[in-house]
Enzyme design. Sequence first.
Site, PDB file in Angstrom:
ATOM      1  N   HIS A 101      40.280  37.519  24.183  1.00 24.02           N
ATOM      2  CA  HIS A 101      41.001  38.212  25.268  1.00 24.02           C
ATOM      3  C   HIS A 101      40.812  37.367  26.522  1.00 24.02           C
ATOM      4  O   HIS A 101      39.757  36.748  26.696  1.00 24.02           O
ATOM      5  CB  HIS A 101      40.385  39.576  25.598  1.00 24.02           C
ATOM      6  CG  HIS A 101      40.373  40.580  24.485  1.00 24.02           C
ATOM      7  ND1 HIS A 101      39.429  40.572  23.504  1.00 24.02           N
ATOM      8  CD2 HIS A 101      41.174  41.645  24.240  1.00 24.02           C
ATOM      9  CE1 HIS A 101      39.645  41.591  22.686  1.00 24.02           C
ATOM     10  NE2 HIS A 101      40.703  42.262  23.103  1.00 24.02           N
ATOM     11  N   ASP A 104      37.516  37.784  28.061  1.00 30.08           N
ATOM     12  CA  ASP A 104      36.324  37.347  27.306  1.00 30.08           C
ATOM     13  C   ASP A 104      35.857  35.981  27.779  1.00 30.08           C
ATOM     14  O   ASP A 104      34.651  35.709  27.778  1.00 30.08           O
ATOM     15  CB  ASP A 104      36.620  37.188  25.803  1.00 30.08           C
ATOM     16  CG  ASP A 104      37.103  38.454  25.145  1.00 30.08           C
ATOM     17  OD1 ASP A 104      36.840  39.539  25.670  1.00 30.08           O
ATOM     18  OD2 ASP A 104      37.759  38.335  24.075  1.00 30.08           O
ATOM     19  N   ASP A 296      42.809  41.663  11.011  1.00 32.60           N
ATOM     20  CA  ASP A 296      41.482  41.783  11.614  1.00 32.60           C
ATOM     21  C   ASP A 296      40.591  42.344  10.537  1.00 32.60           C
ATOM     22  O   ASP A 296      40.720  43.513  10.142  1.00 32.60           O
ATOM     23  CB  ASP A 296      41.500  42.722  12.839  1.00 32.60           C
ATOM     24  CG  ASP A 296      41.791  41.964  14.120  1.00 32.60           C
ATOM     25  OD1 ASP A 296      42.124  40.766  14.041  1.00 32.60           O
ATOM     26  OD2 ASP A 296      41.688  42.575  15.199  1.00 32.60           O
TER      27      ASP A 296
HETATM   28  C1  XUL Z   1      40.064  47.352  19.116  1.00 27.67           C
HETATM   29  C2  XUL Z   1      40.448  46.051  18.544  1.00 27.67           C
HETATM   30  C3  XUL Z   1      40.662  44.956  19.500  1.00 27.67           C
HETATM   31  C4  XUL Z   1      41.829  44.105  19.194  1.00 27.67           C
HETATM   32  C5  XUL Z   1      42.143  43.083  20.255  1.00 27.67           C
HETATM   33  O1  XUL Z   1      39.847  48.343  18.171  1.00 27.67           O
HETATM   34  O2  XUL Z   1      40.542  45.910  17.344  1.00 27.67           O
HETATM   35  O3  XUL Z   1      39.493  44.189  19.531  1.00 27.67           O
HETATM   36  O4  XUL Z   1      41.671  43.430  17.988  1.00 27.67           O
HETATM   37  O5  XUL Z   1      42.392  43.638  21.486  1.00 27.67           O
HETATM   38 CO    CO Z   2      41.186  44.343  16.167  1.00 31.74          CO
END
Ligand code: XUL
Ligand code: CO
Length: 438
Positions: A101, A104, A296
Site C-alpha cells: 500500500h 506501507d 491473496d
Molecule cells: C484486508 C486485505 C487487504 C488487501 C489490500 O482484509 O486483505 O490487506 O489485501 O488492501
Molecule cells: Co487481501
Amino acid sequence: MSTIFDAIPPIPFVGEEGEAEWGFRAWQPDRMVEGRRMADWLRPAVAYWHSFCATGADPFGAETMDRPWFRTADPMQAARQKAEAAFAFMERLGTPFFCFHDRDIAPEGATLRESNAMLDAMLDVVAGHMRRSGIRLLWGTANLFSHPRYMAGAATNPDPDVFAHAAAQVKHALEATHRLGGENYVLWGGREGYDTLLNTDLAREDAQLGRFLSLVVEHKHRIGFRGTILIEPKPMEPTKHQYDRDVATVYGFLARHRLLGEVKVNIEANHATLAGHSFEHEVALAAALGLLGSVDINRGDPQNGWDTDQFPNNAQDLSLAMLEVMRAGGLGSGGFNFDAKVRRQSFAAEDLVHAHAGGLDTLARALLIAARIRADGRLDRARAGRYAGWDAPEGRAILDGGMSLAALSDRVLEGGVDPRPRSGGQERLENLVAQLAR
Ligand code: XUL
Ligand code: CO
C-alpha cells in the site's frame, strides 16, 4: 546498514524426507510442472504491510514485533530502514514478488502534497532495491481506510470532498505502481460498506463506487498502465457489510457499471470463507466468469468468524483451488500474495521466515497435488462424463437456441428423451483426491 535478517542463513532445499528443520521441503522455483516453472505457476509475493508494518498490537495489548525501524524517530529514516530490511528478507527467502500500500512504504504527511512527495522519495529507494535484487512488484494499492477521514468510506463517503481526496490518492498510487513496473493494481473495499442502514443510502453509494472505479480505469488507460485492475472481494470487516461481498457480487457490480473486461478479481482465501464460501468456490466462479486475476493466500481459523490472516498450511485443502487455477491456465499477470501475518507471540525475525517458508512449501505441495490429479485424469473424466449429453447434437441444439419451449415439450411428449438419475459419485471422487494428495 545491517538488518535483523542478516543473521538468517539462506534456506536450502532439503526435500520432504529431509531431517533439517531449516529448509524447503517442496518449494523448488525451477522445478518444471506441466512444462512451466513452479515459480511461474505460483508467482509468490510477500505482503509488505503484514510482514514489515504490523506491530503485533491488538485491542488488548501493546506492540510485540521485534522490528528496529519501529524505534526510529524520523519517519523517513524508519521507512528507508524498513525497505532495506524488507528486501534483505525477500532475498533470503527467494520470493520473486512483493505487494504494498502507498502508506506501507512511506509515511502520511500533513497534506496530500506532502504525502506524495514522501512516497516519491521512497519510490526511488524501493526502485533501487528492486533493481539490485531482481524482485518485482506484483501489485500496488492505496490505503483508503486507516486515516480518520475515511471512517465513513472513501468512494462511498457521504462527503464528495472525501471522494475527491481518495481519487487523488489513488491517482498517485496507480502512477507509483506503474513507475515500479507493477503487474496489477488492487482495490480492496476498505471501508466501502456500511455499519447501519439507518444512515445509509445504498443507491447513492453504489453509483459513487461505480463512478470511482470508472475513473480509475480511465486513468489507467491515460497513463498507459498495462497491468490489470483488480477488485478484492470481502463480505465484512471493517464494516458490518462490505459492498464487494464476493465474486458473484463483484461480477454484478462490474456488469451494472459497464466495466466487465476492464477489471478482474483478487480473491483472498480468508475472505472467501468469511463470505460462507470455500476458497475453491470463489476461484472456480471467477474463472468461469472470466474474472480470475490474482490471489491473496492465507487461511482463517475454523472456530473464528473473523479475518485471522494465517499462513496457509494445508496442501490438500489448497490443492482444490490450485486445480481451478491450473484448469484456467494459471493466473496470468496475477500471483499468490501471502496476505498473512505471524501471530502476536511470533515476534522474532526467524518466525517471519518460518511462516513464509511453510507458506511456499504449502503452495508448492498444492501445485504438485493438483498436477497429479490432472495427470491421473479420472477426476476430469468423471466431470466431463456428467455433461457428455450437452456435447451431443440434442444438447448443443438446446444451448444454441435452436429449440423453443414448445419444441422441447414436443420432443418429450413424443418419447424422445430418457431422463434417468445418475450417481454424482462424490465419495468416490473425494477418496480419489485424498489418495492423490498423499
Ligand atoms: C484486508 C486485505 C487487504 C488487501 C489490500 O482484509 O486483505 O490487506 O489485501 O488492501
Ligand atoms: Co487481501
